[in-house]
Scaffold this motif. Structure first.
Motif, PDB file in Angstrom:
ATOM      1  N   ASP B 265       0.841  -1.172   0.134  1.00 18.96           N
ATOM      2  CA  ASP B 265      -0.003   0.170  -0.056  1.00 18.96           C
ATOM      3  C   ASP B 265       0.894   1.119   0.011  1.00 18.96           C
ATOM      4  O   ASP B 265       1.998   1.316   0.611  1.00 18.96           O
ATOM      5  N   VAL B 266       0.444   2.139  -0.524  1.00 14.63           N
ATOM      6  CA  VAL B 266       0.927   3.418  -0.494  1.00 14.63           C
ATOM      7  C   VAL B 266       0.002   4.805  -0.372  1.00 14.63           C
ATOM      8  O   VAL B 266      -0.799   4.631  -1.064  1.00 14.63           O
ATOM      9  N   LYS B 267       0.321   5.479   0.610  1.00 19.08           N
ATOM     10  CA  LYS B 267      -0.607   6.535   0.957  1.00 19.08           C
ATOM     11  C   LYS B 267       0.011   7.867   1.048  1.00 19.08           C
ATOM     12  O   LYS B 267       1.042   8.050   1.828  1.00 19.08           O
ATOM     13  N   PHE B 268      -0.306   8.987   0.569  1.00 21.21           N
ATOM     14  CA  PHE B 268       0.314  10.225   0.671  1.00 21.21           C
ATOM     15  C   PHE B 268      -0.430  10.825   1.935  1.00 21.21           C
ATOM     16  O   PHE B 268      -1.508  10.436   2.270  1.00 21.21           O
ATOM     17  N   SER B 269       0.601  11.665   2.728  1.00 23.90           N
ATOM     18  CA  SER B 269      -0.050  12.244   3.902  1.00 23.90           C
ATOM     19  C   SER B 269      -1.063  13.348   3.635  1.00 23.90           C
ATOM     20  O   SER B 269      -1.031  13.827   2.300  1.00 23.90           O
ATOM     21  N   TYR B 274       4.615  14.037   2.493  1.00 18.43           N
ATOM     22  CA  TYR B 274       5.176  12.828   2.823  1.00 18.43           C
ATOM     23  C   TYR B 274       4.296  11.550   2.302  1.00 18.43           C
ATOM     24  O   TYR B 274       3.011  11.841   1.638  1.00 18.43           O
ATOM     25  N   MET B 275       4.938  10.506   2.080  1.00 22.76           N
ATOM     26  CA  MET B 275       4.085   9.357   1.512  1.00 22.76           C
ATOM     27  C   MET B 275       4.604   8.202   2.458  1.00 22.76           C
ATOM     28  O   MET B 275       5.569   8.135   3.007  1.00 22.76           O
ATOM     29  N   MET B 276       3.596   7.305   2.725  1.00 20.97           N
ATOM     30  CA  MET B 276       3.874   6.075   3.570  1.00 20.97           C
ATOM     31  C   MET B 276       3.745   4.711   2.636  1.00 20.97           C
ATOM     32  O   MET B 276       2.961   4.557   1.855  1.00 20.97           O
ATOM     33  N   ARG B 278       3.711   0.386   3.013  1.00 15.41           N
ATOM     34  CA  ARG B 278       3.635  -0.650   3.833  1.00 15.41           C
ATOM     35  C   ARG B 278       4.336  -1.840   3.028  1.00 15.41           C
ATOM     36  O   ARG B 278       3.855  -2.054   1.734  1.00 15.41           O
ATOM     37  N   ASP B 279       5.128  -2.677   3.502  1.00 16.40           N
ATOM     38  CA  ASP B 279       5.910  -3.812   3.087  1.00 16.40           C
ATOM     39  C   ASP B 279       5.490  -4.863   4.224  1.00 16.40           C
ATOM     40  O   ASP B 279       4.645  -4.454   5.209  1.00 16.40           O
ATOM     41  N   TYR B 280       5.887  -6.007   3.824  1.00 20.09           N
ATOM     42  CA  TYR B 280       5.170  -7.162   4.793  1.00 20.09           C
ATOM     43  C   TYR B 280       5.762  -6.880   6.297  1.00 20.09           C
ATOM     44  O   TYR B 280       4.729  -7.311   7.320  1.00 20.09           O
ATOM     45  N   LEU B 281       6.953  -6.604   6.642  1.00 15.75           N
ATOM     46  CA  LEU B 281       7.454  -6.274   7.883  1.00 15.75           C
ATOM     47  C   LEU B 281       7.241  -5.057   8.532  1.00 15.75           C
ATOM     48  O   LEU B 281       7.469  -4.872   9.657  1.00 15.75           O
ATOM     49  N   SER B 282       7.167  -4.025   7.581  1.00 20.48           N
ATOM     50  CA  SER B 282       7.534  -2.627   8.207  1.00 20.48           C
ATOM     51  C   SER B 282       6.705  -1.572   7.400  1.00 20.48           C
ATOM     52  O   SER B 282       5.985  -1.719   6.455  1.00 20.48           O
ATOM     53  N   VAL B 283       6.397  -0.509   7.852  1.00 14.04           N
ATOM     54  CA  VAL B 283       5.946   0.544   7.338  1.00 14.04           C
ATOM     55  C   VAL B 283       6.901   1.703   7.322  1.00 14.04           C
ATOM     56  O   VAL B 283       7.469   2.234   8.224  1.00 14.04           O
ATOM     57  N   LYS B 284       6.841   2.614   6.162  1.00 17.40           N
ATOM     58  CA  LYS B 284       7.992   3.496   5.906  1.00 17.40           C
ATOM     59  C   LYS B 284       7.297   4.874   5.540  1.00 17.40           C
ATOM     60  O   LYS B 284       6.422   4.989   4.774  1.00 17.40           O
ATOM     61  N   VAL B 285       7.910   5.942   5.975  1.00 16.50           N
ATOM     62  CA  VAL B 285       7.536   7.134   5.708  1.00 16.50           C
ATOM     63  C   VAL B 285       8.613   7.709   4.768  1.00 16.50           C
ATOM     64  O   VAL B 285       9.832   7.797   5.193  1.00 16.50           O
ATOM     65  N   TRP B 286       8.184   8.498   3.717  1.00 14.90           N
ATOM     66  CA  TRP B 286       9.163   9.130   2.805  1.00 14.90           C
ATOM     67  C   TRP B 286       8.860  10.557   2.875  1.00 14.90           C
ATOM     68  O   TRP B 286       7.726  10.910   2.627  1.00 14.90           O
ATOM     69  N   ASP B 287       9.913  11.385   2.672  1.00 14.26           N
ATOM     70  CA  ASP B 287       9.781  12.773   2.340  1.00 14.26           C
ATOM     71  C   ASP B 287       9.894  12.551   0.979  1.00 14.26           C
ATOM     72  O   ASP B 287      10.772  12.212   0.323  1.00 14.26           O
ATOM     73  N   ASP B 329      -1.676  13.875  10.273  1.00 18.57           N
ATOM     74  CA  ASP B 329      -0.341  13.204   9.694  1.00 18.57           C
ATOM     75  C   ASP B 329       0.554  12.790  10.725  1.00 18.57           C
ATOM     76  O   ASP B 329       1.761  12.538  10.692  1.00 18.57           O
ATOM     77  N   SER B 330       0.100  13.203  12.066  1.00 17.30           N
ATOM     78  CA  SER B 330       1.122  12.827  13.404  1.00 17.30           C
ATOM     79  C   SER B 330       1.175  11.515  13.668  1.00 17.30           C
ATOM     80  O   SER B 330       2.102  11.014  14.400  1.00 17.30           O
ATOM     81  N   ALA B 331       0.313  10.529  13.264  1.00 19.08           N
ATOM     82  CA  ALA B 331       0.258   9.110  13.632  1.00 19.08           C
ATOM     83  C   ALA B 331      -0.112   8.412  12.569  1.00 19.08           C
ATOM     84  O   ALA B 331      -0.767   8.923  11.387  1.00 19.08           O
ATOM     85  N   ILE B 332       0.354   7.011  12.471  1.00 20.61           N
ATOM     86  CA  ILE B 332       0.136   6.130  11.261  1.00 20.61           C
ATOM     87  C   ILE B 332      -0.598   4.821  11.809  1.00 20.61           C
ATOM     88  O   ILE B 332      -0.035   4.491  13.190  1.00 20.61           O
TER      89      ILE B 332
END
Lengths: 658, 422
Positions: B265-269, B274-276, B278-287, B329-332
């Motif tokens: 999954d990919v979601k813009f803030s 930012y965008m977030m 999700r892979d199998y084990l983690s969730v990442k936030v990108w600038d 956008d302060s929590a995911i």
């Protein structure tokens, strides 16, 4: 029978004490709420009948309040309602009561369906003209303000289309308010509203005082043209055309041109596309001086844009641009400033760009004259005739007439022939079909001798193409050729070859003979038909394939009107009678059809006095082979992506990549 | 009932409506109760507002394929008038639905009396125009448009553009752009299908439009990368303008590396900065301004790394977890197994595991944080990795756009939790 009767099928006889003229109206009113959309639609379309029966008073107090709340219905019903109400002023009591129509139209102007909203706005604009100046300010302007400050963007978008109709007739104080409302819609939060405002900006500018145009419209235009959304910016280009027409050259240069220059170099290809697409309008609006200084350089850039869509749109405009240049100095400008870029486009990497250019480039020859055409354009035409993309070649061939007038087609014929032959044998049948349609035109321009030597064999080859549509087009083509070259030519070159196919082992080819006879008989006239064609048709009545036999029957019916009584009586009738006893039902059916047609014809011939009543023979079938073509209509709303669909459907549109 | 399994959850722009789609092709819409003085607790409660069958099972006779009715995604349109609109899609067909209210009814016929008996048509002496009378509120869902026949592969995402007139739909290999009012044509803007299907190395897993910039969209791939495209630069977006990829750590490379790095999954803030992913084990936030690595990486269930082998065997490793942002956008938030879901506070860097279950929580009671024991001695209240139930997975969650209200779909149950109101 009660209840089962529909509108218009009222009680047969008047009984009881009711007024039977009310019955159909009662049905119409009840059907406004029928479950069947079609019946509701039917009732809405007869709304004027209902209103007339109710009278102006009840229409105002009962019918309109009911209609105001009917906005739950299907789009097509709402659309019809919105349209009806635009012509309702007379039915509510004339201009004094026109404002009674505003509530239902106001609610229709807020529905989500654009077509319905647009129609409601159109009707509102119509009705606004029927308001007295006082009523306009008392009823119409408040409505516009309500819509303009509505909660939902549908109502605000509808408001945008109403400012220009009430502004000219409003008092100065109200005018200022209207301008204020328009200003705020131009900076609305939702892009939908800004787009609606941008698309009405030009129209609004036209009704404003020149000072207000300069002091208010131009800043709005500048803002919209630098909106963050490119879907808004591109609409500002359209507004530019209307605004430019209102301003003097000086003001234009100072107020509008910076924005237009910026649009031509916008980061978004869609905006640049719009500039290219509206180029001729812009050119006319800004006048020759600015065109030379600004638009020509901008056009050069569009012709070498990095996005193919933009190049294609610009290429489409080449001819119009050149035509609209001032006659003096035109040739020099084209030769020095346009032609070098065109030369590049001839070998563009994108086929849609090339084919867009090919569809207009021939038009330049009339502007540039014989010498320039031979020296500069001819090499381009020749290159395009050899292009790998069939569409490019077709576009050149389809516009040959422009060149023919200037330099004569002979100059091209050496390259033309291989190009035609290749298209004629293209693997795609649609390409073959397209070239067939140009054959009569080519034949006319190349002359009978050239045609006989080089093209005739192609035309005959299409008759045995494996695709039916090609064979069908080929027969039709023969008919047109005969009309062009005359019956003698037909008798010598076409008819013998067609008749030979009657004994072809393939029954499809044998049928083609019949189809050709159907098409040719009228053009060839009675003598050829009777002496050469009829015997072959009659002989084919003994064919072993039933499809051939019933086509014989059909052909005989078709050529019957051309034959004289003797031939009909002595030759056609017996054969049809025989086919009428055929073991195949279809053959029997068509033979009997033909027989009765022939019998009728014979009767008519016996009483020539009646002949005049008969429509002159088989003209009705002339269009037999013509079929509707062309892309479906579109709403023209999806700008500019929509135009991508219609003009270059394969570009970016998904089937390209299956 | 497998038809009841919730397959997507989505709040509308105001947060007053919440839509769910399920495997049976149904869409259920919940409406938030208005503040009510007589029932103070009812604030924030969501009750069923409308239920309708959005998609039916179909059969593609040309390809001999069954088309499931399962709703893959629901997306609301920005509200444009009193009615609400949403897009729902299964594997192949996208539909636009209108949800509207009606509280008036027309009464009075000419040819029938109040009881529905026919009147004698000969005795009509006056015309009656129907009158509108108030009635009980009725909510209607009607299909407005059907966008079909544009996808050869399964649609995984739909996303409405901020220009309010277009949206995109993505399948495994292509992304199409539609106009909301035009159903018979769409533009193909991305195509990653290789000429030779044997050379296929990656597929599109999700795609989304930027919340404010109408020309920008991103799509994620099964290789763990995200591409950002700018529709201004070209009509075809096969060439991306940004490419987000984190260099792989060679020390943790294993047989499963590629599978678990696939982005589900990919979601813009909401801010669009930012965008977030999700892979199998983690969730990442990108600038969006930094393509080389994420600015935050949160482990969702790192304790599963040792269990990848069995997760591969029971196919769980291919589960597609979604993720969502809080309104500010302060929590995911994203889901896990055993009906657990995880929330990460981006400012305090704190995280919590919560459980959505009827057994372990009561209505209006606070949720207790849960802990998974990883090796060593299991403490009280902890649950061991081996006793996690992998059939109870939380794939779909949604966060109210303005308030701390969340919706969590746990197989066929929908849980709505809200921040404690004091």
């Amino acid at each position: 029978m009660a209840g089962a009767a529909g509108p218009g099928t009222g009680p047969v006889a008047a009984g009881g004490d009711g007024d039977d003229s009310l019955y159909p109206i009662a049905v119409l009113i009840d059907e406004l709420r029928n479950e069947d959309v079609q019946l509701r639609l039917n009732s809405i379309k007869k709304l004027s009948t209902i209103a007339l029966a109710l009278g102006v008073e009840r229409t105002r107090t009962e019918l309109l309040p009911f209609l105001t709340d009917t906005i739950y219905d299907e789009d097509e019903v709402l659309l019809a309602l919105a349209e009806q109400l635009g012509n309702f002023t007379g039915l509510v009591g004339g201009p004094d009561f026109a404002h009674c129509l505003l509530p239902p139209l106001e609610s229709l102007a807020t529905v989500e369906e654009t077509v319905v909203r647009d129609k409601a706005v159109e009707s509102l604009r119509q009705i606004s003209q029927e308001h007295t100046p006082i009523a306009l300010e008392a009823h119409f302007v408040p409505l516009v303000k309500r819509l303009a400050s509505g909660d939902w963007f549908t109502s605000r978008t509808s408001a945008c289309g109403l400012f220009s109709v009430c502004y000219p007739r409003a008092s100065n104080a109200v005018k200022a308010e209207i301008r204020q409302h328009f200003r705020s819609l131009c900076s609305d939060d939702t892009p939908m509203v800004r787009r609606a405002a941008a698309s009405k900006l030009g129209e609004f500018a036209k009704v404003l005082e020149l000072d207000s145009v300069k002091s208010e419209i131009v800043p709005l235009f500048t803002n919209l043209a630098s909106d963050e959304q490119d879907s808004v910016r591109l609409l500002a280009v359209e507004a530019c055309v209307s605004i430019a027409q209102l301003l003097s050259q000086e003001d234009l240069e100072a107020l509008v041109m910076p924005t237009l220059r910026q649009a031509a170099e916008d980061k978004s290809w869609r905006v640049r596309y719009m500039v290219a697409d509206k180029f001729s309008e812009l050119q006319k609006a800004v006048g020759p001086k600015i065109t030379l200084n600004d638009l020509i350089p901008a056009f050069q850039n569009l012709l070498k844009d990095c996005e193919a869509e933009v190049r294609a749109a610009a290429a489409h405009k080449v001819k119009e641009l050149c035509e609209n240049l001032p006659p003096e100095g035109r040739e020099t400008i084209i030769m020095n400033q346009i032609l070098p870029f065109i030369k590049e486009l001839v070998s563009d990497t994108n086929q849609h760009v090339k084919s867009a250019l090919a569809s207009v480039i021939m038009g330049l020859s009339t502007i540039l004259g014989k010498e320039n055409t031979i020296e500069h354009l001819l090499p381009l035409f020749l290159a395009q005739l050899k292009d790998e993309c069939p569409e490019v070649r077709l576009n050149i061939i389809s516009n040959l007439d422009c060149v023919n007038e200037v330099i004569g087609i002979r100059q091209l014929s050496q390259s033309l022939l291989p190009a035609i032959v290749e298209l004629a044998e293209d693997a795609k049948w649609r390409v073959r079909l397209a070239i067939i349609e140009y054959m009569p035109l080519l034949a006319g321009q190349l002359g009978v001798q050239f045609f006989d030597e080089k093209l005739n064999s192609l035309c005959m080859a299409w008759l045995v193409d494996h695709v039916y549509a090609i064979r069908e087009a080929a027969t039709n083509n023969l008919m047109k050729l005969v009309k062009k070259f005359g019956t003698e030519w037909a008798q010598n070159t076409i008819v013998p070859k067609v008749l030979v196919m009657a004994s072809d082992p393939n029954y499809l080819h044998r049928m083609t003979t019949l189809f050709c006879i159907n098409a040719l008989s009228e053009a060839c006239g009675q003598e050829i038909t009777t002496k050469q064609m009829l015997p072959i048709v009659l002989k084919m009545a003994g064919d072993q394939v039933a499809n051939v036999r019933f086509n014989v029957a059909k052909s005989l019916q078709k050529i019957g009107p051309i034959l004289d009584t003797d031939a009909l009586q002595e030759e056609v009738k017996p054969i049809l009678q025989k086919l009428g006893q055929d073991e195949d039902v279809d053959v029997k059916y068509f033979a009997q059809e033909a027989l009765s047609a022939v019998a009728q014809r014979l009767r008519k011939l016996d009483f020539p006095a009646k002949d005049s009543e008969e429509p002159s023979a088989p003209g009705a079938d002339k269009n037999h082979f013509l079929r509707p073509r062309g892309p479906g209509e579109d709403t023209g709303k999806f700008v500019p992506l929509m135009s991508r669909h219609t003009q270059s459907e394969r570009l970016g549109w998904f089937p390209r990549r299956q | 009932m497998s038809a009841d399994i919730i397959s997507t959850v989505e709040f509308n722009y105001s947060g007053d409506l919440l839509a769910t789609g399920d495997k049976g092709g149904r869409v259920v819409i919940f409406q938030r109760e208005q503040e009510n003085k007589s029932r103070p607790h009812s604030r924030g409660e969501y009750n069923v507002y409308s239920t309708f069958q959005s998609h039916e099972p179909e059969f593609d006779y040309l390809k001999s394929l069954e088309i499931e009715e399962k709703i893959n995604k629901i997306r609301w349109l920005p509200q444009q008038n009193a009615a609400h609109f949403l897009l729902s899609t299964n594997d192949k067909t996208i539909k636009l639905w209108k949800i509207s209210e009606r509280d008036k009814r027309a009464e009075g016929y000419n040819l029938k009396d109040e009881d529905g008996r026919l009147r004698d048509p000969f005795r009509i002496t006056a015309l009656r125009v129907p009158k509108l009378k108030p009635m009980d509120l009725m909510v209607e869902a009607s299909p407005r448009r059907i966008f079909a026949n544009a996808h050869t592969y399964h649609i995984n995402s739909i996303s409405v553009n901020s220009d309010h007139e277009t949206y995109l739909s993505a399948d495994d290999l292509r992304i199409n752009l539609w106009h909301l009012e035009i159903t018979d044509r769409s533009f193909n803007i991305v195509d990653i299908k290789p000429v030779n299907m044997e050379e296929l190395t990656e597929v599109i897993t999700a795609a989304e439009f930027h919340p404010h910039q109408c020309n920008v969209f991103v799509y994620s791939s099964s290789k763990g990368t995200v591409r950002l495209c700018d529709m201004r630069s070209s009509a075809l977006c096969d060439r991306h303008s940004k490419f987000f990829e984190e260099p792989e750590d060679p020390s943790s490379r294993s047989f499963f590396s590629e599978i678990i790095s696939s982005i589900s999954d990919v979601k813009f803030s909401h801010s669009g900065r930012y965008m977030m992913t999700r892979d199998y084990l983690s969730v990442k936030v990108w600038d969006l301004n930094m393509e080389s690595r994420p600015v935050e990486t949160h482990q969702v269930h790192e304790y599963l790394r040792s269990k990848l082998c069995s997760l591969y065997e029971n196919d769980c490793i291919f589960d597609k977890f979604e993720c969502c942002w809080s309104g500010s956008d302060s929590a995911i938030m994203t889901g896990s197994y055993n009906n657990f879901f995880r929330m990460f506070d981006r400012n305090t860097r704190r995280d919590v595991t919560l459980e959505a279950s009827r057994e372990n929580s009561k209505p209006r009671a606070s949720l207790k944080p849960r802990k998974v024991c990883t090796g060593g001695k299991r403490k009280k209240d902890e649950i061991s990795v081996d006793s996690l139930d992998f059939n109870k997975k939380i794939l779909h969650t949604a966060w109210h756009p303005a308030e701390n209200i969340i919706a969590v779909a746990a197989t066929n149950n929908l849980y709505i939790f809200q921040d404690k109101v004091n």
